[in-house]
Design a protein around this motif. Structure first.
Motif, PDB file in Angstrom:
ATOM      1  N   ILE A   1       0.852  -1.197   0.000  1.00  0.00           N
ATOM      2  CA  ILE A   1       0.000   0.000   0.000  1.00  0.00           C
ATOM      3  C   ILE A   1       0.885   1.244   0.000  1.00  0.00           C
ATOM      4  CG2 ILE A   1      -1.833  -1.202   1.246  1.00  0.00           C
ATOM      5  CD1 ILE A   1      -1.026   0.370   3.744  1.00  0.00           C
ATOM      6  N   THR A   2       0.311   2.346  -0.462  1.00  0.00           N
ATOM      7  CA  THR A   2       1.042   3.621  -0.511  1.00  0.00           C
ATOM      8  C   THR A   2       0.300   4.640   0.337  1.00  0.00           C
ATOM      9  OG1 THR A   2       1.832   3.165  -2.759  1.00  0.00           O
ATOM     10  CG2 THR A   2       1.934   5.451  -1.994  1.00  0.00           C
ATOM     11  N   VAL A   3       1.017   5.309   1.229  1.00  0.00           N
ATOM     12  CA  VAL A   3       0.426   6.332   2.106  1.00  0.00           C
ATOM     13  C   VAL A   3       1.351   7.548   2.133  1.00  0.00           C
ATOM     14  CG1 VAL A   3      -0.799   4.692   3.575  1.00  0.00           C
ATOM     15  CG2 VAL A   3       1.534   5.357   4.135  1.00  0.00           C
ATOM     16  N   THR A   4       0.812   8.654   2.625  1.00  0.00           N
ATOM     17  CA  THR A   4       1.617   9.867   2.781  1.00  0.00           C
ATOM     18  C   THR A   4       1.596  10.278   4.246  1.00  0.00           C
ATOM     19  OG1 THR A   4       1.086  10.620   0.552  1.00  0.00           O
ATOM     20  CG2 THR A   4       1.922  12.273   2.087  1.00  0.00           C
ATOM     21  N   PHE A   5       2.768  10.441   4.829  1.00  0.00           N
ATOM     22  CA  PHE A   5       2.840  10.856   6.230  1.00  0.00           C
ATOM     23  C   PHE A   5       2.327  12.294   6.385  1.00  0.00           C
ATOM     24  CE2 PHE A   5       5.760   7.299   6.451  1.00  0.00           C
ATOM     25  CZ  PHE A   5       5.484   6.770   7.701  1.00  0.00           C
ATOM     26  N   PRO A   6       1.594  12.567   7.472  1.00  0.00           N
ATOM     27  CA  PRO A   6       1.083  13.938   7.705  1.00  0.00           C
ATOM     28  C   PRO A   6       2.219  14.960   7.806  1.00  0.00           C
ATOM     29  CG  PRO A   6       0.060  12.354   9.203  1.00  0.00           C
ATOM     30  CD  PRO A   6       1.209  11.640   8.547  1.00  0.00           C
ATOM     31  N   GLU A   7       1.907  16.203   7.483  1.00  0.00           N
ATOM     32  CA  GLU A   7       2.897  17.278   7.553  1.00  0.00           C
ATOM     33  C   GLU A   7       3.322  17.548   9.003  1.00  0.00           C
ATOM     34  OE1 GLU A   7       4.498  18.744   5.219  1.00  0.00           O
ATOM     35  OE2 GLU A   7       3.388  17.978   3.491  1.00  0.00           O
ATOM     36  N   ASP A   8       2.459  17.209   9.945  1.00  0.00           N
ATOM     37  CA  ASP A   8       2.800  17.454  11.354  1.00  0.00           C
ATOM     38  C   ASP A   8       3.311  16.190  12.039  1.00  0.00           C
ATOM     39  OD1 ASP A   8       0.475  16.029  11.436  1.00  0.00           O
ATOM     40  OD2 ASP A   8      -0.622  17.388  12.758  1.00  0.00           O
ATOM     41  N   TYR A   9       3.731  15.197  11.270  1.00  0.00           N
ATOM     42  CA  TYR A   9       4.248  13.963  11.850  1.00  0.00           C
ATOM     43  C   TYR A   9       5.495  14.273  12.670  1.00  0.00           C
ATOM     44  CZ  TYR A   9       5.020   8.955  12.237  1.00  0.00           C
ATOM     45  OH  TYR A   9       5.162   7.688  12.732  1.00  0.00           O
ATOM     46  N   PRO A  10       5.649  13.660  13.856  1.00  0.00           N
ATOM     47  CA  PRO A  10       6.761  14.023  14.742  1.00  0.00           C
ATOM     48  C   PRO A  10       8.153  13.704  14.204  1.00  0.00           C
ATOM     49  CG  PRO A  10       5.487  12.193  15.655  1.00  0.00           C
ATOM     50  CD  PRO A  10       4.712  12.721  14.516  1.00  0.00           C
ATOM     51  N   ALA A  11       8.284  12.660  13.352  1.00  0.00           N
ATOM     52  CA  ALA A  11       9.607  12.328  12.821  1.00  0.00           C
ATOM     53  C   ALA A  11       9.923  13.237  11.634  1.00  0.00           C
ATOM     54  CB  ALA A  11       9.649  10.865  12.397  1.00  0.00           C
ATOM     55  N   GLU A  12      10.972  14.060  11.779  1.00  0.00           N
ATOM     56  CA  GLU A  12      11.305  15.046  10.756  1.00  0.00           C
ATOM     57  C   GLU A  12      11.559  14.406   9.401  1.00  0.00           C
ATOM     58  OE1 GLU A  12      11.337  18.304  10.756  1.00  0.00           O
ATOM     59  OE2 GLU A  12      10.700  18.499  12.844  1.00  0.00           O
ATOM     60  N   ASN A  13      12.207  13.217   9.390  1.00  0.00           N
ATOM     61  CA  ASN A  13      12.574  12.590   8.121  1.00  0.00           C
ATOM     62  C   ASN A  13      11.384  11.986   7.382  1.00  0.00           C
ATOM     63  OD1 ASN A  13      12.413  10.628  10.216  1.00  0.00           O
ATOM     64  ND2 ASN A  13      13.431   9.138   8.896  1.00  0.00           N
ATOM     65  N   LEU A  14      10.200  11.984   8.032  1.00  0.00           N
ATOM     66  CA  LEU A  14       9.023  11.388   7.405  1.00  0.00           C
ATOM     67  C   LEU A  14       7.905  12.388   7.130  1.00  0.00           C
ATOM     68  CD1 LEU A  14       8.795   8.071   9.471  1.00  0.00           C
ATOM     69  CD2 LEU A  14       9.764   8.378   7.179  1.00  0.00           C
ATOM     70  N   LYS A  15       8.022  13.594   7.642  1.00  0.00           N
ATOM     71  CA  LYS A  15       6.957  14.590   7.464  1.00  0.00           C
ATOM     72  C   LYS A  15       6.634  14.797   5.982  1.00  0.00           C
ATOM     73  CE  LYS A  15       7.444  17.471  11.599  1.00  0.00           C
ATOM     74  NZ  LYS A  15       7.764  18.818  12.114  1.00  0.00           N
ATOM     75  N   GLY A  16       5.351  14.578   5.625  1.00  0.00           N
ATOM     76  CA  GLY A  16       4.909  14.838   4.262  1.00  0.00           C
ATOM     77  C   GLY A  16       5.440  13.878   3.221  1.00  0.00           C
ATOM     78  N   LYS A  17       6.180  12.843   3.650  1.00  0.00           N
ATOM     79  CA  LYS A  17       6.792  11.926   2.689  1.00  0.00           C
ATOM     80  C   LYS A  17       5.808  10.832   2.271  1.00  0.00           C
ATOM     81  CE  LYS A  17      11.089  13.487   2.505  1.00  0.00           C
ATOM     82  NZ  LYS A  17      12.169  12.753   3.174  1.00  0.00           N
ATOM     83  N   GLU A  18       5.907  10.433   0.993  1.00  0.00           N
ATOM     84  CA  GLU A  18       5.140   9.287   0.504  1.00  0.00           C
ATOM     85  C   GLU A  18       5.919   8.027   0.825  1.00  0.00           C
ATOM     86  OE1 GLU A  18       4.580   7.857  -3.833  1.00  0.00           O
ATOM     87  OE2 GLU A  18       2.843   9.153  -3.430  1.00  0.00           O
TER      88      GLU A  18
END
Length: 525
Positions: free
Chosen positions: A216-233
């Motif tokens: 599956i493909t998801v996009t991490f929220p812009e406010d996600y706590p891990a900086e390296n994953l914020k907004g990333k697909e």
């Protein structure tokens, strides 16, 4: 001893106090006679050391003790003779160049409490907003508890997962084709529709069957706590190891017994009592705020600047602490900095109301009993390690200011209760939402109606700060923001951080959106 007033402006006073050298010398002689029997010196029998040798051996220490005692007595005499009520500890300075054998000249500056006319208690009108507890509310609470007690059983072979089912899965998360830390797990349970995982994750598993392997493909929220994953697909390679159906929930005596109770009736009674207690707290908050607003509107006497500054420092410390827990601390600090003057006005209001409530309480015989004080001290001692508790107890019992800080919140609430009894109270039945809306409207400056319509709306934090009248409960009254729970490493990247669906686990919603009000214990009690 000579006392001369040098300044009398508003609530500020200044004095020069001269302590005669002869008085200090006489006190030193008294100290020498007091300690001489305990002095031991080779060549002399116990208690027979000559006074001149005692003075030579211990002179500086005896002189300092005599001087300190003389200053304390001078301050007591100053306060008594001039009928002063110091707002804070007076600032006392010994003149430069003082030495033994000379008069001690002190400069004393202090602020005094204002003269407050105790207001008439006639005409106070309050509204008690009462929320009756419905059977439907109790049903919801029973279901909420039951949801945490769900039991799942294996679905039939080939069954497709649907909303509410539980999956047991292995997964590996990747960004740009590379697995990332915290993005993998084995035998992870996931209830579809719980909202525990990041948006889009659970939804894509509807229809999955045991043994399925899918990506599956998801996009991490812009406010996600891990900086390296914020907004990333990201992609997740998933293996479905089991599909489980929830067992049917039956609210009965057996369910209550699972929780350690005797019957469902007892469970419902406990839940109803909890709801009533919670809504009673909200009702009191609304009533107290209305009472304080009425008192504040009718009194505008000068207050000691030092007390305002001390109260402001406490408010500011709490605001800075909360700002540090926001997603963008720098922006949060910038926001409160722009409203610094408003918070200083709030500090002034709280000091004024604290003094007014204290005056009302004293004039009407409101007291905190010794038994209540002992209970307060012992409760406060529980926050310390066991080996430190006794020292804390001794400190509070020997330090009047520390005891006053513990006493202040309870005294305020007792005065508030006294005023509630004196007020004309109209009761009105409302829903929980209406009560909450009334409190929020007041927080935003929209109530009571006596406030000017054009007045700028105060942020929720300001309203919460205004709601407490207490000036002395610095460390005891403030509620600290709850620390966010950390998700286990194997779940950290996949599970949504502290989303609403995790309420049963005690986690907070993200602080991104609107800031939560800074709460005061005095407001909520």
């Amino acid at each position: 001893m000579q006392i001369v007033e040098t300044s009398n402006e508003g609530l500020k006073r200044a004095y020069t106090v001269t302590i005669a050298a002869a008085d200090i010398a006489s006190r030193i002689e008294g100290e020498v006679k007091k300690v001489a029997p305990q002095v031991r010196m080779p060549g002399f029998r116990a208690g027979k050391v000559p006074a001149n040798l005692v003075r030579k051996m211990h002179g500086p220490a005896l002189h300092q003790e005599a001087l300190n005692t003389s200053i304390r007595e001078a301050m007591d005499k100053l306060v008594a003779d001039h009928k002063l009520r110091p707002a804070m500890q007076p600032d006392v300075a010994l003149g430069e160049g003082y030495e033994e054998g000379k008069d001690a000249e002190l400069t004393v500056s202090l602020e005094v409490l204002p003269e407050i006319t105790v207001p008439s208690l006639e005409g106070i009108k309050l509204e008690r907003l009462v929320v009756p507890v419905s059977e439907e509310q109790v049903d919801e609470q029973v279901e909420r508890i039951a949801s945490g007690q769900k039991k799942f059983s294996d679905a039939e072979d080939g069954a497709e997962a649907k909303d509410g089912d539980q999956l047991v899965i292995d997964f590996v998360g990747k960004v740009d084709g590379v697995a990332f830390d915290g993005g993998s797990a084995e035998d992870q349970t996931l209830e579809i529709g719980s909202g525990r995982f990041i948006p889009g994750f659970e939804e894509q598993l509807v229809g999955a069957k045991k043994g399925d392997e899918k990506t599956i493909t998801v996009t991490f929220p812009e406010d996600y706590p891990a900086e390296n994953l914020k907004g990333k697909e990201a992609t997740f390679d998933i293996t479905v190891k089991a599909v489980k159906n929830p067992g049917e929930f039956v609210a009965d005596d057996e369910f209550a017994k699972m929780l350690g109770l005797e019957s469902l009736e007892q469970l419902r009674g406990l839940l109803k009592g909890q709801i009533e207690q919670e809504t009673a707290g909200l009702t009191r908050t609304a009533m107290k705020r209305s009472l304080l607003d009425q008192l504040a509107a009718g009194h505008d006497f000068a207050v000691p600047p030092s007390m305002v500054e001390a109260e402001f420092a406490q408010i500011w410390q709490q605001l800075e602490h909360e700002a540090g827990h926001e997603e963008d601390p720098a922006e949060a600090l910038k926001e409160i900095e722009a409203e610094k003057d408003d918070y200083r006005k709030i500090a002034e209001r709280r000091v004024r109301l604290g003094l007014l409530l204290s005056e009302i309480g004293q004039a009407n015989g409101v007291q905190v009993s010794q038994q209540e004080m002992e209970m307060l001290i012992r409760q406060a001692a529980q926050q310390y390690r066991e080996e430190d508790r006794q020292r804390f107890l001794e400190y509070v019992r020997n330090e009047p200011l520390a005891a006053a800080q513990l006493r202040a919140p309870l005294y305020e609430e007792k005065v508030v209760d006294f005023l509630f009894d004196k007020a004309e109270v109209a009761e009105r039945e409302v829903t929980r939402d209406e009560l909450q809306a009334a409190i929020e409207a007041d927080e935003n400056g929209a109530a009571p109606a006596a406030k000017p319509a054009a007045k700028k709306k105060a942020p929720a934090k300001k309203a919460a700060a205004e709601a407490s009248a207490e000036a002395a409960d610095a460390d005891e009254g403030e509620e600290k923001p709850a620390a966010k729970k950390k998700a286990p490493a194997k779940k950290a990247a996949a599970e949504a951080p502290a989303e609403a669906a995790d309420a049963d686990e005690g986690e907070e919603k993200p602080a991104a959106k609107k800031k939560a009000p800074a709460k005061k214990k005095a407001e909520e009690a």
